[in-house]
Design an enzyme around this catalytic site. Structure first.
Site, short mmCIF file in Angstrom:
data_model
loop_
_atom_site.label_atom_id
_atom_site.label_comp_id
_atom_site.label_asym_id
_atom_site.label_seq_id
_atom_site.Cartn_x
_atom_site.Cartn_y
_atom_site.Cartn_z
N SER A 61 0.90 -1.22 -0.09
CA SER A 61 -0.09 0.10 0.01
C SER A 61 1.07 1.19 -0.15
O SER A 61 1.62 1.48 1.07
CB SER A 61 -0.71 0.08 1.11
N LYS A 68 -6.94 1.80 -2.44
CA LYS A 68 -6.61 1.40 -1.19
C LYS A 68 -6.77 2.63 -0.09
O LYS A 68 -6.90 2.39 1.05
CB LYS A 68 -5.19 0.61 -1.39
N LYS A 117 1.22 5.60 7.94
CA LYS A 117 1.66 5.83 6.45
C LYS A 117 0.46 5.88 5.59
O LYS A 117 0.58 6.65 4.66
CB LYS A 117 2.51 4.61 6.37
P1 NAD Z 1 5.80 -6.12 7.42
O1 NAD Z 1 6.33 -4.87 7.95
O2 NAD Z 1 5.39 -7.06 8.46
O3 NAD Z 1 6.56 -6.70 6.38
C1 NAD Z 1 7.28 -5.86 5.29
C2 NAD Z 1 8.37 -6.86 4.95
O4 NAD Z 1 9.34 -6.00 3.72
C3 NAD Z 1 9.34 -7.08 5.81
O5 NAD Z 1 9.81 -8.37 5.94
C4 NAD Z 1 10.85 -6.23 5.55
O6 NAD Z 1 11.84 -6.78 5.77
C5 NAD Z 1 10.68 -6.37 4.01
N1 NAD Z 1 11.35 -5.19 3.27
C6 NAD Z 1 11.36 -3.66 3.64
N2 NAD Z 1 12.12 -3.20 2.63
C7 NAD Z 1 12.60 -4.47 1.61
C8 NAD Z 1 13.41 -4.14 0.55
N3 NAD Z 1 13.81 -3.11 0.17
N4 NAD Z 1 13.52 -5.31 -0.10
C9 NAD Z 1 13.18 -6.56 0.24
N5 NAD Z 1 12.23 -6.52 1.32
C10 NAD Z 1 12.12 -5.47 2.09
O7 NAD Z 1 4.52 -5.29 6.71
P2 NAD Z 1 3.13 -6.06 6.27
O8 NAD Z 1 2.39 -5.96 7.38
O9 NAD Z 1 3.42 -7.32 5.52
O10 NAD Z 1 2.58 -4.93 5.08
C11 NAD Z 1 3.12 -4.84 3.81
C12 NAD Z 1 2.30 -4.02 2.82
O11 NAD Z 1 0.77 -4.34 3.15
C13 NAD Z 1 2.41 -2.59 3.54
O12 NAD Z 1 2.15 -1.67 2.42
C14 NAD Z 1 0.98 -2.76 4.24
O13 NAD Z 1 0.35 -1.42 4.49
C15 NAD Z 1 0.13 -3.48 3.54
N6 NAD Z 1 -0.99 -4.42 4.07
C16 NAD Z 1 -0.86 -4.80 5.44
C17 NAD Z 1 -1.82 -5.33 5.89
C18 NAD Z 1 -1.70 -6.16 7.56
O14 NAD Z 1 -2.94 -6.32 7.90
N7 NAD Z 1 -0.52 -6.30 7.82
C19 NAD Z 1 -2.97 -5.51 5.24
C20 NAD Z 1 -3.32 -4.91 4.10
C21 NAD Z 1 -2.17 -4.44 3.46
#
Ligand code: NAD
Length: 297
Positions: free
Chosen positions: A99, A174, A242
């Site tokens: 997102s 989103k 964010k």
């Molecule tokens: P998270 O922080 O658990 O996971 C993100 C991952 O990305 C981490 O493992 C991190 O090490 C990795 N990362 C960061 N920078 C990187 C890079 N340059 N190269 C490779 N890996 C990298 O976050 P999440 O909860 O999985 O969320 C991910 C996305 O999905 C976000 O944009 C969030 O807003 C969206 N989202 C999350 C949820 C939720 O419920 N958690 C729901 C819908 C959408």
């Protein structure tokens, strides 16, 4: 899209890990990468190939998915040094499911197009539970023919898949989603705190409201967390900050006042400053408990 296409998955966090597991279950050969190397081991143990960088992923794959926190991380993973763009083959498809700000999506899309690479933006809703069950809502922007080609892939991660229009449209959709969820949780927190101060139990309010107009999916998901005091993420307050920041940027660009988004963003920031940024966004209720001097229980 044939299932035998090699798929790359970058970002194996709360969402990326279960989503990539579902791709493996659906029979896609998978190459995975995360900045934190240890996050790859579980996927490797069930058949994925670990990569050394996003460039390494893109050299090996026809479809590359990114699921990282925000716009700067997408820029690093896709456009940065050792990024996807350095190894990607002409004709490949890059799908960003994070997102992020829609303007960053379009910037990445333009850079990839110069290499003959298509891009879709396909952010999701449904949280960790939806990701584990393969029941995410996925909102997709980009060329319709590329969307249609990618549909089987989306179907192995989600249930409600909606094509919303041109590249960046998925991210804009989103942001709309996140504004609605944030304001909903804030309204629930404020109202449940008022009721609690008057002596109504959270359980009673939940039962009384769920069949009427005030009932909602947000209430069904978040109020049990109020009651159980379960603020483990889920969706972190810091990630929602964010999203609201990105919504405010888009709103500024489009000259749309969004006073509710702005206000709720301030509440979340206050909680983050108190060390609660890694709590689930259902933990917003603690702000109202704090200012009212009570507990929703
Ligand atoms: P998270 O922080 O658990 O996971 C993100 C991952 O990305 C981490 O493992 C991190 O090490 C990795 N990362 C960061 N920078 C990187 C890079 N340059 N190269 C490779 N890996 C990298 O976050 P999440 O909860 O999985 O969320 C991910 C996305 O999905 C976000 O944009 C969030 O807003 C969206 N989202 C999350 C949820 C939720 O419920 N958690 C729901 C819908 C959408």
């Amino acid at each position: 899209m044939e299932k035998k296409h090699m798929v790359g998955f970058i970002g194996l966090g709360v969402m990326g890990k279960p989503m990539s597991k579902n791709l493996i279950k659906a029979g896609y050969p998978l190459v995975v990468y995360d900045l934190i190397g240890s996050k790859m081991s579980e996927l490797v143990s069930i058949g994925a190939e670990g990569a050394g960088s996003p460039k390494d992923v893109s050299k090996k794959c026809e479809i590359i998915i990114t699921m990282v926190p925000d716009s700067p991380e997408v820029e690093i993973a896709v456009l940065g040094e050792n990024g996807v763009i350095e190894g990607v083959k002409e004709g490949a498809i890059v799908i960003d499911m994070s997102s992020i700000n829609p303007f960053t999506t379009r910037k990445a899309g333009e850079a990839l197009a110069k290499k003959g690479v298509e891009m879709l933006d396909a952010p999701v809703s449904g949280g960790e539970e939806g990701a584990i069950k393969g029941e995410l809502a996925i909102m997709v922007g980009g060329k319709e023919e590329i969307f249609k080609k990618s549909l089987p892939l989306f179907k192995s991660m989600g249930k409600s898949i909606t094509y919303v229009g041109e590249l960046g449209g998925g991210e804009m959709m989103k942001l709309v989603n996140q504004l609605i969820v944030a304001v909903n949780i804030a309204a629930l927190s404020e109202a449940f705190m008022l009721g609690a101060k008057a002596g109504l139990s959270a359980q009673t309010m939940f039962q009384a409201l769920r069949g009427g107009l005030a009932g909602s999916k947000v209430m069904e998901t978040k109020v049990p967390r109020f009651v159980e005091r379960n603020f483990a993420p889920g969706f972190k307050i810091d990630l929602h900050i964010k999203d609201l920041k990105n919504a405010l940027t888009a709103a500024q660009e489009l000259k749309v006042p969004v006073p509710f988004a702005s206000l709720v963003g301030q509440v979340m920031l206050a909680l983050s400053n108190k060390g609660k940024g890694a709590n689930d966004h259902g933990g917003m209720v603690e702000f109202w408990e704090d200012i009212a001097g009570g507990k929703v229980k």
